[in-house]
Design a protein around this motif. Structure first.
Motif, PDB file in Angstrom:
ATOM      1  N   PHE A 213      -8.817   2.185   0.034  1.00 11.31           N
ATOM      2  CA  PHE A 213      -9.277   1.480  -1.159  1.00 11.31           C
ATOM      3  C   PHE A 213     -10.094   2.406  -2.053  1.00 11.31           C
ATOM      4  CE2 PHE A 213     -12.104  -1.673  -3.272  1.00 11.31           C
ATOM      5  CZ  PHE A 213     -11.113  -2.347  -3.960  1.00 11.31           C
ATOM      6  N   SER A 214     -10.928   3.245  -1.470  1.00 10.83           N
ATOM      7  CA  SER A 214     -11.728   4.165  -2.275  1.00 10.83           C
ATOM      8  C   SER A 214     -10.856   5.239  -2.937  1.00 10.83           C
ATOM      9  CB  SER A 214     -12.816   4.816  -1.423  1.00 10.83           C
ATOM     10  OG  SER A 214     -12.250   5.673  -0.471  1.00 10.83           O
ATOM     11  N   ILE A 215      -9.826   5.698  -2.233  1.00 10.98           N
ATOM     12  CA  ILE A 215      -8.901   6.670  -2.839  1.00 10.98           C
ATOM     13  C   ILE A 215      -8.144   6.026  -4.001  1.00 10.98           C
ATOM     14  CG2 ILE A 215      -6.788   7.996  -2.417  1.00 10.98           C
ATOM     15  CD1 ILE A 215      -7.839   8.512   0.405  1.00 10.98           C
ATOM     16  N   TRP A 216      -7.740   4.774  -3.811  1.00 10.21           N
ATOM     17  CA  TRP A 216      -7.027   4.068  -4.875  1.00 10.21           C
ATOM     18  C   TRP A 216      -7.924   3.868  -6.093  1.00 10.21           C
ATOM     19  CZ3 TRP A 216      -7.767  -1.198  -6.438  1.00 10.21           C
ATOM     20  CH2 TRP A 216      -6.812  -1.646  -7.347  1.00 10.21           C
ATOM     21  N   LEU A 217      -9.199   3.495  -5.855  1.00  9.07           N
ATOM     22  CA  LEU A 217     -10.116   3.314  -6.979  1.00  9.07           C
ATOM     23  C   LEU A 217     -10.414   4.634  -7.678  1.00  9.07           C
ATOM     24  CD1 LEU A 217     -12.706   0.700  -5.691  1.00  9.07           C
ATOM     25  CD2 LEU A 217     -10.985   0.417  -7.460  1.00  9.07           C
ATOM     26  N   GLY A 218     -10.526   5.716  -6.915  1.00  7.68           N
ATOM     27  CA  GLY A 218     -10.714   7.034  -7.530  1.00  7.68           C
ATOM     28  C   GLY A 218      -9.536   7.412  -8.402  1.00  7.68           C
ATOM     29  N   GLY A 219      -8.351   7.044  -7.979  1.00  7.69           N
ATOM     30  CA  GLY A 219      -7.167   7.299  -8.797  1.00  7.69           C
ATOM     31  C   GLY A 219      -7.150   6.465 -10.051  1.00  7.69           C
ATOM     32  N   LEU A 220      -7.658   5.246  -9.979  1.00  6.44           N
ATOM     33  CA  LEU A 220      -7.728   4.413 -11.187  1.00  6.44           C
ATOM     34  C   LEU A 220      -8.702   4.994 -12.201  1.00  6.44           C
ATOM     35  CD1 LEU A 220      -7.713   0.708  -9.956  1.00  6.44           C
ATOM     36  CD2 LEU A 220      -5.966   1.883 -11.265  1.00  6.44           C
ATOM     37  N   LEU A 221      -9.808   5.549 -11.716  1.00  2.16           N
ATOM     38  CA  LEU A 221     -10.797   6.112 -12.634  1.00  2.16           C
ATOM     39  C   LEU A 221     -10.291   7.364 -13.332  1.00  2.16           C
ATOM     40  CD1 LEU A 221     -14.080   5.670 -10.582  1.00  2.16           C
ATOM     41  CD2 LEU A 221     -13.353   4.388 -12.593  1.00  2.16           C
ATOM     42  N   THR A 222      -9.518   8.162 -12.638  1.00  2.00           N
ATOM     43  CA  THR A 222      -9.010   9.404 -13.231  1.00  2.00           C
ATOM     44  C   THR A 222      -7.610   9.253 -13.815  1.00  2.00           C
ATOM     45  OG1 THR A 222      -8.153  10.140 -11.090  1.00  2.00           O
ATOM     46  CG2 THR A 222     -10.389  10.838 -11.675  1.00  2.00           C
ATOM     47  N   SER A 223      -7.044   8.075 -13.729  1.00  2.00           N
ATOM     48  CA  SER A 223      -5.696   7.770 -14.238  1.00  2.00           C
ATOM     49  C   SER A 223      -4.617   8.632 -13.585  1.00  2.00           C
ATOM     50  CB  SER A 223      -5.634   7.927 -15.759  1.00  2.00           C
ATOM     51  OG  SER A 223      -6.514   7.016 -16.368  1.00  2.00           O
ATOM     52  N   THR A 224      -4.801   8.937 -12.316  1.00  2.00           N
ATOM     53  CA  THR A 224      -3.792   9.654 -11.539  1.00  2.00           C
ATOM     54  C   THR A 224      -3.592   8.920 -10.220  1.00  2.00           C
ATOM     55  OG1 THR A 224      -5.446  11.077 -10.518  1.00  2.00           O
ATOM     56  CG2 THR A 224      -4.356  11.924 -12.490  1.00  2.00           C
ATOM     57  N   CYS A 225      -2.481   9.170  -9.604  1.00  2.00           N
ATOM     58  CA  CYS A 225      -2.209   8.556  -8.306  1.00  2.00           C
ATOM     59  C   CYS A 225      -2.628   9.531  -7.206  1.00  2.00           C
ATOM     60  CB  CYS A 225      -0.725   8.215  -8.176  1.00  2.00           C
ATOM     61  SG  CYS A 225      -0.353   7.433  -6.609  1.00  2.00           S
ATOM     62  N   LEU A 226      -3.694   9.219  -6.520  1.00  2.00           N
ATOM     63  CA  LEU A 226      -4.188  10.086  -5.463  1.00  2.00           C
ATOM     64  C   LEU A 226      -3.697   9.668  -4.084  1.00  2.00           C
ATOM     65  CD1 LEU A 226      -7.888  10.412  -6.678  1.00  2.00           C
ATOM     66  CD2 LEU A 226      -6.021  12.018  -7.006  1.00  2.00           C
ATOM     67  N   LEU A 227      -3.019   8.529  -4.003  1.00  2.00           N
ATOM     68  CA  LEU A 227      -2.536   8.048  -2.718  1.00  2.00           C
ATOM     69  C   LEU A 227      -1.265   8.786  -2.316  1.00  2.00           C
ATOM     70  CD1 LEU A 227      -2.950   4.179  -2.752  1.00  2.00           C
ATOM     71  CD2 LEU A 227      -4.082   5.800  -1.277  1.00  2.00           C
ATOM     72  N   ALA A 228      -1.223   9.181  -1.087  1.00  2.00           N
ATOM     73  CA  ALA A 228      -0.020   9.771  -0.503  1.00  2.00           C
ATOM     74  C   ALA A 228       0.285   9.002   0.775  1.00  2.00           C
ATOM     75  CB  ALA A 228      -0.232  11.246  -0.207  1.00  2.00           C
ATOM     76  N   PHE A 229       1.497   9.113   1.238  1.00  2.00           N
ATOM     77  CA  PHE A 229       1.902   8.338   2.411  1.00  2.00           C
ATOM     78  C   PHE A 229       1.145   8.773   3.662  1.00  2.00           C
ATOM     79  CE2 PHE A 229       4.997   6.664   5.509  1.00  2.00           C
ATOM     80  CZ  PHE A 229       4.995   5.359   5.061  1.00  2.00           C
ATOM     81  N   ASP A 230       0.863  10.069   3.780  1.00  2.00           N
ATOM     82  CA  ASP A 230       0.134  10.529   4.954  1.00  2.00           C
ATOM     83  C   ASP A 230      -1.357  10.211   4.882  1.00  2.00           C
ATOM     84  OD1 ASP A 230      -0.361  12.318   2.947  1.00  2.00           O
ATOM     85  OD2 ASP A 230      -0.241  14.098   4.229  1.00  2.00           O
ATOM     86  N   GLU A 231      -1.861   9.872   3.715  1.00  2.00           N
ATOM     87  CA  GLU A 231      -3.259   9.468   3.583  1.00  2.00           C
ATOM     88  C   GLU A 231      -3.523   8.100   4.204  1.00  2.00           C
ATOM     89  OE1 GLU A 231      -5.956  10.838   1.948  1.00  2.00           O
ATOM     90  OE2 GLU A 231      -4.911  12.674   1.401  1.00  2.00           O
ATOM     91  N   MET A 232      -2.494   7.285   4.291  1.00  2.00           N
ATOM     92  CA  MET A 232      -2.671   5.907   4.746  1.00  2.00           C
ATOM     93  C   MET A 232      -3.001   5.795   6.222  1.00  2.00           C
ATOM     94  SD  MET A 232       0.230   3.822   2.790  1.00  2.00           S
ATOM     95  CE  MET A 232       0.612   4.155   1.111  1.00  2.00           C
ATOM     96  N   ASN A 233      -2.484   6.680   7.043  1.00  2.00           N
ATOM     97  CA  ASN A 233      -2.661   6.627   8.493  1.00  2.00           C
ATOM     98  C   ASN A 233      -2.238   5.257   9.022  1.00  2.00           C
ATOM     99  OD1 ASN A 233      -3.259   7.372  11.063  1.00  2.00           O
ATOM    100  ND2 ASN A 233      -5.367   7.974  10.644  1.00  2.00           N
TER     101      ASN A 233
END
Length: 131
Positions: free
Chosen positions: A85-105
């Protein structure tokens, strides 16, 4: 729950979390390499395995290891969801997608939520003294 069933769940939880610990340490299957998270999962698997070391006749201690291990598994999966959730919110703030499939665990999240049902069942058995 009979002692044979408790032994099965302790062995299942211990091997599952030991496997997830190795998976997180080396970053093998659907995970990013995270040694600290692997260490925590390894400690959690040790809780299950220490429950196997208790006497078979002392069901209360074995239940308590099952209860604590499954609770920590649930907390570990909630922690991983909060990290996502924090990675997703960080991506919303910077307008980039920071989520990757291996990040999910995903293996850790799925196993933690699956073991949460075991926590509820063990807690019910422990509170009603059906040992």
């Amino acid at each position: 729950m009979k002692e044979r069933v408790i032994t099965f769940w302790l062995l299942f939880g211990g091997t599952l979390l030991a496997t997830l610990s190795v998976n997180s340490f080396f970053g093998l299957l659907l995970t990013k390499r995270e040694p600290f998270l692997a260490m925590i999962a390894g400690i959690n698997s040790a809780i299950y395995f220490l429950g196997l070391a208790e006497k078979r006749s002392d069901l209360r201690k074995r239940y308590s290891h099952l209860l604590v291990g499954s609770f920590f598994s649930y907390v570990l999966s909630i922690y991983q969801v909060l990290v996502l959730f924090s990675i997703w919110l960080g991506g919303l703030l910077t307008s980039t997608c920071l989520l990757a499939f291996d990040e999910m665990n995903l293996p850790l999240i799925i196993s933690g939520f699956a073991l949460s049902f075991l926590f509820d069942f063990a807690k019910k058995q422990f509170e009603t003294n059906n040992l």
